[in-house]
Enzyme design. Structure first.
Site, short mmCIF file in Angstrom:
data_model
loop_
_atom_site.label_atom_id
_atom_site.label_comp_id
_atom_site.label_asym_id
_atom_site.label_seq_id
_atom_site.Cartn_x
_atom_site.Cartn_y
_atom_site.Cartn_z
CG LEU A 31 -9.70 -1.67 2.98
CD1 LEU A 31 -9.71 -2.83 2.01
CD2 LEU A 31 -10.62 -0.56 2.50
CG HIS A 81 -1.86 1.13 1.28
ND1 HIS A 81 -2.97 1.19 0.46
CD2 HIS A 81 -1.85 2.28 1.99
CE1 HIS A 81 -3.62 2.33 0.69
NE2 HIS A 81 -2.96 3.00 1.61
C1 GRF Z 1 1.31 0.89 -6.54
O1 GRF Z 1 1.54 2.19 -6.10
C2 GRF Z 1 0.68 0.13 -5.43
O2 GRF Z 1 1.19 0.43 -4.18
C3 GRF Z 1 -0.74 0.58 -5.58
O3 GRF Z 1 -0.98 0.61 -6.97
C4 GRF Z 1 0.24 0.83 -7.62
C5 GRF Z 1 0.45 -0.29 -8.58
O4 GRF Z 1 1.46 -0.05 -9.48
N1 GRF Z 1 -1.64 -0.21 -4.81
P1 GRF Z 1 2.01 -1.25 -10.37
O5 GRF Z 1 0.84 -1.86 -11.13
O6 GRF Z 1 2.70 -2.22 -9.49
O7 GRF Z 1 2.95 -0.58 -11.33
#
Ligand code: GRF
Length: 197
Positions: A145, A110
């Site tokens: 969550l 996250h």
């Molecule tokens: C990342 O910032 C992740 O933390 C968030 O969505 C983004 C996904 O990026 N939940 P990717 O698809 O891994 O490039």
């Protein structure tokens, strides 16, 4: 024996790619499948190019029927037989039933220093709050969550004049370091939290 890892991604899959790249010869885990709820997700083409099995199941035909969608995912997982699931930019909320089934085996990344900024738009929320630092968290997934046990955090300094995009890019770089590090430890059975830098 290597632990088998399923990676769930909805978007471009840069975190997924970082996880795949990290699972080399001496790693305690290996990828067994990359799954997406979006058949067009960039993550799937990247995984295919890396020679990793892929599967897609669109959530759209299921509408509000989350359990039906997840039953479809479980069928895919029965065949892939993962020991660990890594959510990597997976943009569907999973039901308690699914999470309980994989409890202690499912990780998520996250883009905030949890418990700050659960939910979306974390970068602009950190800027609006005037925070001096921001970052990302890898945690175990529990039914509440984005609130499971924290396995690792990486911090970035917020500079004056940073935009949400600047910050997102710097945090994403750290995500690509933190998630592989936590997965490696997790696959070895280590649950102690790591903090970067
Ligand atoms: C990342 O910032 C992740 O933390 C968030 O969505 C983004 C996904 O990026 N939940 P990717 O698809 O891994 O490039």
């Amino acid at each position: 024996m290597k632990r088998r890892v399923a990676i769930f991604a909805s978007g471009g899959g840069s975190n997924m790619a970082a996880l795949l790249a990290s699972m080399g010869k001496d790693h305690p885990a290996e990828p067994c499948i990359v799954f997406s709820n979006d058949p067009e997700a960039g993550a799937l083409s990247k995984a295919r190019a890396a020679g990793v099995p892929i599967a897609a199941l669109s959530h759209r035909p299921f509408g509000q029927d989350r359990a039906g969608f997840e039953a479809g995912i479980q069928t895919i997982l029965q065949e892939a037989k993962p020991d660990i699931i890594c959510l990597a930019g997976f943009m569907r909320i999973l039901t308690e039933g699914f999470i309980e089934c994989w409890r202690g085996k499912m990780l998520n990344i996250h883009p905030s220093l949890l418990p700050k900024y659960r939910g979306l738009h974390t970068h602009s929320r950190a800027l609006e709050a005037g925070d001096a630092e921001h970052g990302c968290t890898v945690h175990e997934v529990t039914p509440e969550l984005v609130a499971g046990p924290i396995l690792g955090q990486a911090r970035v300094v917020i500079h004056p004049g940073d935009t949400a995009e600047d910050l997102a890019a710097r945090v994403l770089e750290q995500e690509h370091v933190l998630y592989p590090m936590v997965l490696e430890r997790f696959a070895r059975g280590e649950r102690q939290r790591v903090d970067l830098p």
